[in-house]
Every structure is written in C-alpha cells, then in structure tokens.
Design a protein around this motif. Structure first.
Motif, mmCIF file in Angstrom:
data_model
loop_
_atom_site.group_PDB
_atom_site.id
_atom_site.type_symbol
_atom_site.label_atom_id
_atom_site.label_comp_id
_atom_site.label_asym_id
_atom_site.label_seq_id
_atom_site.Cartn_x
_atom_site.Cartn_y
_atom_site.Cartn_z
ATOM 1 N N PRO A 34 32.760 -3.875 -41.349
ATOM 2 C CA PRO A 34 32.292 -4.396 -40.050
ATOM 3 C C PRO A 34 32.352 -5.917 -39.935
ATOM 4 O O PRO A 34 32.545 -6.452 -38.848
ATOM 5 C CB PRO A 34 30.834 -3.915 -39.968
ATOM 6 C CG PRO A 34 30.705 -2.825 -40.970
ATOM 7 C CD PRO A 34 31.751 -3.052 -42.013
ATOM 8 N N ASP A 35 32.215 -6.613 -41.038
ATOM 9 C CA ASP A 35 32.219 -8.073 -40.977
ATOM 10 C C ASP A 35 33.613 -8.663 -41.195
ATOM 11 O O ASP A 35 33.775 -9.876 -41.189
ATOM 12 C CB ASP A 35 31.237 -8.651 -41.999
ATOM 13 C CG ASP A 35 31.607 -8.245 -43.432
ATOM 14 O OD1 ASP A 35 32.322 -7.244 -43.600
ATOM 15 O OD2 ASP A 35 31.152 -8.942 -44.351
ATOM 16 N N SER A 41 43.403 -12.103 -40.278
ATOM 17 C CA SER A 41 43.681 -11.147 -41.345
ATOM 18 C C SER A 41 45.164 -11.214 -41.709
ATOM 19 O O SER A 41 46.028 -11.344 -40.845
ATOM 20 C CB SER A 41 43.339 -9.731 -40.869
ATOM 21 O OG SER A 41 43.852 -8.785 -41.770
ATOM 22 N N GLY A 42 45.454 -11.121 -42.987
ATOM 23 C CA GLY A 42 46.837 -11.133 -43.443
ATOM 24 C C GLY A 42 47.545 -9.809 -43.201
ATOM 25 O O GLY A 42 48.766 -9.713 -43.352
ATOM 26 N N ASP A 43 46.776 -8.780 -42.804
ATOM 27 C CA ASP A 43 47.372 -7.460 -42.598
ATOM 28 C C ASP A 43 48.416 -7.462 -41.490
ATOM 29 O O ASP A 43 49.474 -6.850 -41.616
ATOM 30 C CB ASP A 43 46.297 -6.426 -42.265
ATOM 31 C CG ASP A 43 45.335 -6.192 -43.420
ATOM 32 O OD1 ASP A 43 45.689 -6.549 -44.560
ATOM 33 O OD2 ASP A 43 44.235 -5.664 -43.173
ATOM 34 N N ILE A 44 48.133 -8.147 -40.408
ATOM 35 C CA ILE A 44 49.066 -8.165 -39.275
ATOM 36 C C ILE A 44 50.328 -8.934 -39.644
ATOM 37 O O ILE A 44 51.443 -8.496 -39.340
ATOM 38 C CB ILE A 44 48.386 -8.742 -38.015
ATOM 39 C CG1 ILE A 44 47.282 -7.780 -37.563
ATOM 40 C CG2 ILE A 44 49.398 -8.977 -36.908
ATOM 41 C CD1 ILE A 44 46.468 -8.267 -36.410
#
Length: 103
Positions: A34-35, A41-44
């Motif tokens: 949640p935080d 984020s490096g995910d994208i």
C-alpha cells in the motif's frame, strides 16, 4: 538469421509474458504494498525496456540489407556506365528498354 530471430522471439516472448503477468499481479490486481508509489517505480521503465528489446528482435531482417540498399548499389554501379551506353545505344532505345525492365 531466421533461426536466431525465431529463437529470440520465443525466448523474449516467454520472458515478456512472465514479466507482464507479474506486473499485472502487482499493479493491477493489488499485489503492491500500500505504501509503494506507482510514480517513480522502476517497474514501468523495465516494462518499456523489455518492449524495446522485443522490438529489436521483431525488426531483425533475414539479410543485413533491404531492397532500397540493393537498388541504390545497382544505380551507383551502373551510373558511370551511362555515357558508354549512350555511345552504343540511342537514348530513345535505352529509355524504352529501361521502361520495359521497370514495368
């Protein structure tokens, strides 16, 4: 080249499928903490990088040149012969032959 492209598409396809499933689980199905912010984020970025890698493989060609390159080489090779051709063949006959070849 064909075999390498096919294998690369298979390998990267499997990797991309696993990554997209994990991305979906984390960000779309609520698996992220949640935080953990989506912004930053490096995910994208990793997803975009993976797509770029896949596009490189998808764009691989069987031959290291395309039709435009072949035509360019032919024209550049034959251009110096044009004055000689005009001494052997009349310009009208040469144009008729060229049009016949192209059409």
């Amino acid at each position: 080249m064909v075999k390498t492209k096919r294998q690369g598409r298979l390998d990267y396809g499997v990797l991309a499928s696993r990554y997209v499933r994990a991305f979906d689980d984390k960000w779309l199905q609520g698996g992220a903490a949640p935080d953990e912010p989506l912004i930053g984020s490096g995910d994208i970025q990793s997803l975009a990088d993976l797509n770029n890698s896949f596009e490189v493989i998808r764009a691989m060609q069987v031959f290291p040149f395309d039709k435009q390159t072949v035509v360019f080489i032919i024209v550049v090779t034959l251009l110096p012969l044009l004055p000689l051709m005009l001494t052997l063949i009349s310009p009208e006959d040469l144009m008729k032959r060229l049009i016949g070849i192209l059409l």
